[in-house]
Design a protein around this motif. Structure first.
Motif, mmCIF file in Angstrom:
data_model
loop_
_atom_site.group_PDB
_atom_site.id
_atom_site.type_symbol
_atom_site.label_atom_id
_atom_site.label_comp_id
_atom_site.label_asym_id
_atom_site.label_seq_id
_atom_site.Cartn_x
_atom_site.Cartn_y
_atom_site.Cartn_z
ATOM 1 N N TYR A 1 0.824 -1.202 0.000
ATOM 2 C CA TYR A 1 0.000 0.000 0.000
ATOM 3 C C TYR A 1 0.860 1.255 0.000
ATOM 4 C CZ TYR A 1 -3.278 -3.512 1.660
ATOM 5 O OH TYR A 1 -4.035 -4.645 1.784
ATOM 6 N N TRP A 2 0.344 2.280 -0.680
ATOM 7 C CA TRP A 2 0.950 3.604 -0.669
ATOM 8 C C TRP A 2 -0.125 4.608 -0.287
ATOM 9 C CZ3 TRP A 2 5.779 5.700 -2.656
ATOM 10 C CH2 TRP A 2 6.737 4.717 -2.909
ATOM 11 N N SER A 3 0.277 5.617 0.480
ATOM 12 C CA SER A 3 -0.635 6.701 0.822
ATOM 13 C C SER A 3 0.192 7.907 1.248
ATOM 14 C CB SER A 3 -1.599 6.280 1.940
ATOM 15 O OG SER A 3 -2.633 7.243 2.069
ATOM 16 N N ARG A 4 -0.492 8.968 1.605
ATOM 17 C CA ARG A 4 0.191 10.198 2.016
ATOM 18 C C ARG A 4 0.342 10.218 3.532
ATOM 19 N NH1 ARG A 4 0.499 14.800 -0.783
ATOM 20 N NH2 ARG A 4 -1.289 14.239 -2.064
ATOM 21 N N GLY B 1 6.600 1.191 5.708
ATOM 22 C CA GLY B 1 7.642 1.906 6.432
ATOM 23 C C GLY B 1 7.121 2.836 7.517
ATOM 24 N N TRP B 2 5.816 2.938 7.647
ATOM 25 C CA TRP B 2 5.228 3.826 8.649
ATOM 26 C C TRP B 2 5.289 3.188 10.030
ATOM 27 C CZ3 TRP B 2 -0.055 5.972 6.522
ATOM 28 C CH2 TRP B 2 0.163 6.600 5.299
ATOM 29 N N ASN B 3 5.301 4.029 11.057
ATOM 30 C CA ASN B 3 5.218 3.492 12.412
ATOM 31 C C ASN B 3 3.769 3.065 12.690
ATOM 32 O OD1 ASN B 3 3.674 5.723 13.500
ATOM 33 N ND2 ASN B 3 5.570 6.890 13.693
ATOM 34 N N GLU B 4 3.570 2.341 13.775
ATOM 35 C CA GLU B 4 2.245 1.782 14.072
ATOM 36 C C GLU B 4 1.186 2.859 14.278
ATOM 37 O OE1 GLU B 4 1.211 -1.381 13.740
ATOM 38 O OE2 GLU B 4 3.230 -1.604 12.930
ATOM 39 N N ALA B 5 1.566 3.990 14.831
ATOM 40 C CA ALA B 5 0.599 5.066 15.052
ATOM 41 C C ALA B 5 0.082 5.614 13.723
ATOM 42 C CB ALA B 5 1.228 6.175 15.886
#
Length: 146
Positions: free
Chosen positions: A113-116, A126-130
């Motif tokens: 998935y990709w998003s802003r 690569g995002w953190n859980e929050a």
């Protein structure tokens, strides 16, 4: 969250809103969100963005143009962005709008998935859980809902 931090867990699923945003999961119309958030833009010298989390996989270009003009001419919003979540198939490279469990072309569940986040698109893994939690909680709208 405090308990997890005391236990040494660094990536806790808690996030704070940045800027002057209405809670990302608030089930309100785009018009209501605009009427709340646009008032803060003249008070700030920068670093603020009005997010439109798109609910349609393929929004109507004419509706986006009309909405863009409305935001630019009728509100105090200084900076805004449309965000369309994307699903990318690892098997056949199909790119689809929305967060899908499987590829609509080859039906593979091997997708990413990709998003802003914080102003730019990137891969969600690569995002953190929050931030991943924020992504799940975003209230998405249709551009015709204004």
């Amino acid at each position: 969250a405090l308990k997890l931090l005391k236990e040494g867990v660094r990536d806790v699923p808690v996030y704070y809103s940045n800027g002057t945003h209405v809670y990302v999961g608030a089930p309100i119309t785009l018009a209501e969100k605009l009427s709340i958030e646009h008032k803060f833009f003249p008070l700030l010298s920068g670093g603020n963005i009005f997010h439109v989390w798109l609910g349609e996989a393929y929004p109507d270009p004419e509706a986006l143009l009309k909405l863009s003009w409305k935001i630019a001419k009728d509100t105090q919003v200084g900076y805004f962005a449309y965000t369309k979540d994307l699903t990318i198939c690892e098997e056949c490279a199909t790119v689809s709008g929305g967060l899908l469990d499987a590829c609509p072309n080859c039906y593979s569940p091997n997708v990413r998935y990709w998003s802003r986040v914080t102003g730019y698109y990137q891969e969600v893994s690569g995002w953190n859980e929050a931030k991943k939690r924020e992504l799940r909680e975003r209230y998405r709208v249709g551009v015709l809902s204004l």
